[in-house]
Design an enzyme around this catalytic site. Structure first.
Site, mmCIF file in Angstrom:
data_model
loop_
_atom_site.group_PDB
_atom_site.id
_atom_site.type_symbol
_atom_site.label_atom_id
_atom_site.label_comp_id
_atom_site.label_asym_id
_atom_site.label_seq_id
_atom_site.Cartn_x
_atom_site.Cartn_y
_atom_site.Cartn_z
ATOM 1 N N LYS A 126 -4.811 13.990 -0.437
ATOM 2 C CA LYS A 126 -4.255 12.698 -0.851
ATOM 3 C C LYS A 126 -4.816 12.389 -2.229
ATOM 4 O O LYS A 126 -5.899 12.865 -2.585
ATOM 5 C CB LYS A 126 -4.679 11.601 0.131
ATOM 6 C CG LYS A 126 -3.811 10.372 0.083
ATOM 7 C CD LYS A 126 -2.555 10.524 0.910
ATOM 8 C CE LYS A 126 -1.584 9.393 0.670
ATOM 9 N NZ LYS A 126 -0.423 9.426 1.567
ATOM 10 N N ASP A 166 3.827 8.063 -2.397
ATOM 11 C CA ASP A 166 3.268 7.139 -1.403
ATOM 12 C C ASP A 166 3.475 5.752 -2.003
ATOM 13 O O ASP A 166 4.362 5.577 -2.868
ATOM 14 C CB ASP A 166 1.768 7.447 -1.152
ATOM 15 C CG ASP A 166 1.192 6.696 0.048
ATOM 16 O OD1 ASP A 166 1.456 7.095 1.185
ATOM 17 O OD2 ASP A 166 0.485 5.677 -0.148
HETATM 18 P P1 NDP Z 1 6.385 1.610 -1.234
HETATM 19 O O1 NDP Z 1 5.538 1.448 -2.422
HETATM 20 O O2 NDP Z 1 7.769 2.101 -1.361
HETATM 21 O O3 NDP Z 1 6.440 0.227 -0.426
HETATM 22 C C1 NDP Z 1 5.274 -0.396 0.026
HETATM 23 C C2 NDP Z 1 5.653 -1.723 0.647
HETATM 24 O O4 NDP Z 1 4.502 -2.290 1.253
HETATM 25 C C3 NDP Z 1 6.135 -2.733 -0.377
HETATM 26 O O5 NDP Z 1 7.043 -3.612 0.241
HETATM 27 C C4 NDP Z 1 4.839 -3.457 -0.752
HETATM 28 O O6 NDP Z 1 5.040 -4.769 -1.256
HETATM 29 C C5 NDP Z 1 4.149 -3.517 0.591
HETATM 30 N N1 NDP Z 1 2.699 -3.557 0.395
HETATM 31 C C6 NDP Z 1 1.932 -2.689 -0.315
HETATM 32 N N2 NDP Z 1 0.647 -3.057 -0.280
HETATM 33 C C7 NDP Z 1 0.611 -4.179 0.462
HETATM 34 C C8 NDP Z 1 -0.427 -5.050 0.869
HETATM 35 N N3 NDP Z 1 -1.701 -4.825 0.501
HETATM 36 N N4 NDP Z 1 -0.093 -6.110 1.644
HETATM 37 C C9 NDP Z 1 1.187 -6.356 2.021
HETATM 38 N N5 NDP Z 1 2.221 -5.565 1.659
HETATM 39 C C10 NDP Z 1 1.924 -4.508 0.902
HETATM 40 O O7 NDP Z 1 5.545 2.544 -0.230
HETATM 41 P P2 NDP Z 1 6.047 3.384 1.013
HETATM 42 O O8 NDP Z 1 7.146 2.675 1.708
HETATM 43 O O9 NDP Z 1 6.232 4.777 0.571
HETATM 44 O O10 NDP Z 1 4.730 3.382 1.924
HETATM 45 C C11 NDP Z 1 4.492 2.382 2.926
HETATM 46 C C12 NDP Z 1 3.472 2.901 3.915
HETATM 47 O O11 NDP Z 1 3.974 4.098 4.531
HETATM 48 C C13 NDP Z 1 2.112 3.292 3.347
HETATM 49 O O12 NDP Z 1 1.108 3.024 4.307
HETATM 50 C C14 NDP Z 1 2.231 4.806 3.162
HETATM 51 O O13 NDP Z 1 0.973 5.430 3.147
HETATM 52 C C15 NDP Z 1 3.023 5.140 4.401
HETATM 53 N N6 NDP Z 1 3.706 6.431 4.342
HETATM 54 C C16 NDP Z 1 4.632 6.693 3.366
HETATM 55 C C17 NDP Z 1 5.275 7.903 3.340
HETATM 56 C C18 NDP Z 1 6.362 8.203 2.369
HETATM 57 O O14 NDP Z 1 7.008 9.247 2.541
HETATM 58 N N7 NDP Z 1 6.621 7.371 1.394
HETATM 59 C C19 NDP Z 1 4.932 8.980 4.310
HETATM 60 C C20 NDP Z 1 4.037 8.553 5.355
HETATM 61 C C21 NDP Z 1 3.434 7.336 5.336
HETATM 62 P P3 NDP Z 1 5.164 -5.032 -2.838
HETATM 63 O O15 NDP Z 1 6.584 -4.732 -3.181
HETATM 64 O O16 NDP Z 1 4.767 -6.447 -3.002
HETATM 65 O O17 NDP Z 1 4.185 -4.078 -3.490
#
Ligand code: NDP
Length: 445
Positions: A126, A166
């Site tokens: 990571k 991510d």
């Molecule tokens: P994105 O950046 O596309 O989206 C993240 C989302 O979560 C946004 O809506 C963001 O809000 C919100 N967010 C981020 N940080 C916080 C916080 N501290 N408190 C509240 N909301 C928050 O990321 P992903 O959708 O790719 O990832 C989301 C989760 O899924 C993570 O935990 C990631 O590790 C996990 N994941 C992702 C994978 C992938 O293929 N993308 C694979 C496996 C797991 P805002 O718009 O305000 O930033």
């Protein structure tokens, strides 16, 4: 040799001070596999556990870049190359101000088990940076990505370490980093996944984590003779995972009533249908706006600064970030009739929340199993790159379904406790056995 989980954890904590998220992730795994270890002392004699929690390599570096005003900015970059026993390091890059060594070590550690569960040959890693892409211009994001890759390129490669996206790293950032890698190395190779379709990407990769999480939840519901049809579903986040989890829930006949971002949550009791979801995708991916705008456009309620777990739902798919469901949230979910929680995000439920799920015997799919679809399709992207072919949407989706189903079966095999499936235990033991045996075969390295 350690006599108890607590004794082992004391060493981990002393050796890695201040890394709370890492301690949390290690504790969850060690607690689940402890009995299995005692029954298989050969793992203990070879100190598999001590080796497993120590990354093979941690790289930290300076990332200097210039903003639109010509001012120099400095961020910190990382790559944690955790474990390569079953394949090249594989795992995402996160760009978010909260990124620290602890966060990346927790994510890298989880990734080892997740990748093992996919059955594909991928080790765990990571990386990322405390850079915040929010509010930055296209030019600033590109400058940062190029500077980040100028250092990272020497540590990665298609048979060494293959990063993906991510939080804060989507198609745009992968594109800028891939361009810089190619320019420096003069190689067009599958060094990153999540690439654009016309330059080596795989169909279904953007959808894979969200779709995979819903396929996994569907398998869990099937164990109770149930399905998504007519279910009310609460989803957090509004990024990549949340968007495609919503799309698949809608397709399977469920009603998505919440989404969120780091400023607050929206609650739409009428349901977020396909048209509203398209609007959210445009808001988040193109206009880069805030979820608050949703209620201005479609009505419903906006819960400023709040998470969505107060909404009544049958199924919850936390898909934003770590530790976004605490004990009280979990109690509220259960009290309101939630029967299934499948984690789209990594470690969104804190340890006390998990205890509540297990005590109440609701279906709980931990992230390392439920969200493994993303890395699984990344693995399929690597395969397509190496055979210089691309598979159709249907082919990739079918393979994704098969992988999620086999992860479910592995969890069931190792986590069955009478009528109940403890997916946490199942995922941790199944993931561990493959890694540990590979490490044993390869000697003390
Ligand atoms: P994105 O950046 O596309 O989206 C993240 C989302 O979560 C946004 O809506 C963001 O809000 C919100 N967010 C981020 N940080 C916080 C916080 N501290 N408190 C509240 N909301 C928050 O990321 P992903 O959708 O790719 O990832 C989301 C989760 O899924 C993570 O935990 C990631 O590790 C996990 N994941 C992702 C994978 C992938 O293929 N993308 C694979 C496996 C797991 P805002 O718009 O305000 O930033």
């Amino acid at each position: 040799m350690y006599k108890t989980v607590d004794a082992f954890m004391e060493t981990v904590i002393n050796k890695n001070p201040g890394q709370d998220e890492f301690h949390q992730a290690v504790h969850e795994v060690v607690e689940s596999i402890w009995d299995h270890l005692q029954d298989n002392p050969h793992y203990l004699h070879t100190k598999i556990l001590d080796r497993l929690i120590e990354p093979e390599r941690v790289i930290m570096f300076r990332v200097p870049w210039r903003d639109d005003q010509g001012m120099v900015q400095v961020n910190r970059g990382y790559r944690v190359e955790f474990n390569s026993a079953i394949g090249p390091y594989k795992g995402g890059l996160r760009f978010h101000p909260s990124v620290s060594l602890s966060i990346l070590k927790f994510l890298g550690f989880e990734q080892i088990f997740k990748n093992s569960l996919t059955t594909l040959p991928m080790g765990g890693g990571k990386g990322g940076s405390d850079f915040d892409p929010k509010g930055k211009s296209e030019n600033e994001v590109m400058s940062f990505c190029q500077s980040f890759m100028t250092e990272l390129n020497r540590h990665i490669g298609p048979v060494t370490d293959v990063p993906a996206g991510d939080i804060g790293v989507g198609g745009r950032e992968i594109g800028y980093m891939f361009g810089q890698y190619k320019r420096i190395r003069n190689e067009f190779t599958g060094v990153l996944t999540g690439k654009g379709l016309n330059w080596g990407g795989s169909l279904i990769r953007p959808e894979a984590t969200g779709y995979g999480c819903v396929y996994f939840a569907q398998k869990m519901l099937q164990t109770k003779g149930d399905s998504f049809k007519g279910k009310t579903v609460a989803i957090s986040g509004s990024g990549n995972v949340a968007q495609y989890a919503s799309e698949k829930v809608i397709e399977l006949g469920g009603k998505v009533v919440t989404l969120s971002d780091s400023s607050g949550s929206i609650y739409d009791p009428e349901g977020i249908d396909s048209n509203k979801l398209q609007w959210v995708m445009d808001l988040k991916n193109v206009r880069r706006g805030r979820m608050k705008e949703y209620t201005e456009k479609f009505g419903g309620e906006y819960w400023e600064g709040k998470r969505p777990w107060g909404a009544k739902c049958d199924v919850a798919l936390p898909s934003a970030t770590q530790n976004e469901i605490n004990k009280q949230d979990a109690e509220t979910l259960v009290k309101n009739g939630c029967i299934c929680v499948a984690e789209g995000a990594n470690m969104p439920s804190d340890p006390e929340a998990i205890e509540i799920y297990l005590e109440n015997k609701i279906l709980f799919g931990p992230g390392k199993a439920a969200n493994a679809g993303g890395v699984a399709v990344s693995g399929l992207e690597m395969s397509q790159n190496s055979i210089l072919m691309s598979w159709s949407r249907e082919e990739v989706d079918e393979k994704l379904k098969t992988i999620m189903s086999s992860i479910h079966d592995a969890c069931e095999k190792y986590g069955k406790e009478g009528d109940f499936i403890n997916y946490v235990k199942g995922a941790n033991i199944a993931g561990f056995i493959k890694i540990a045996d590979a490490m044993m075969d390869q000697g003390v390295v």
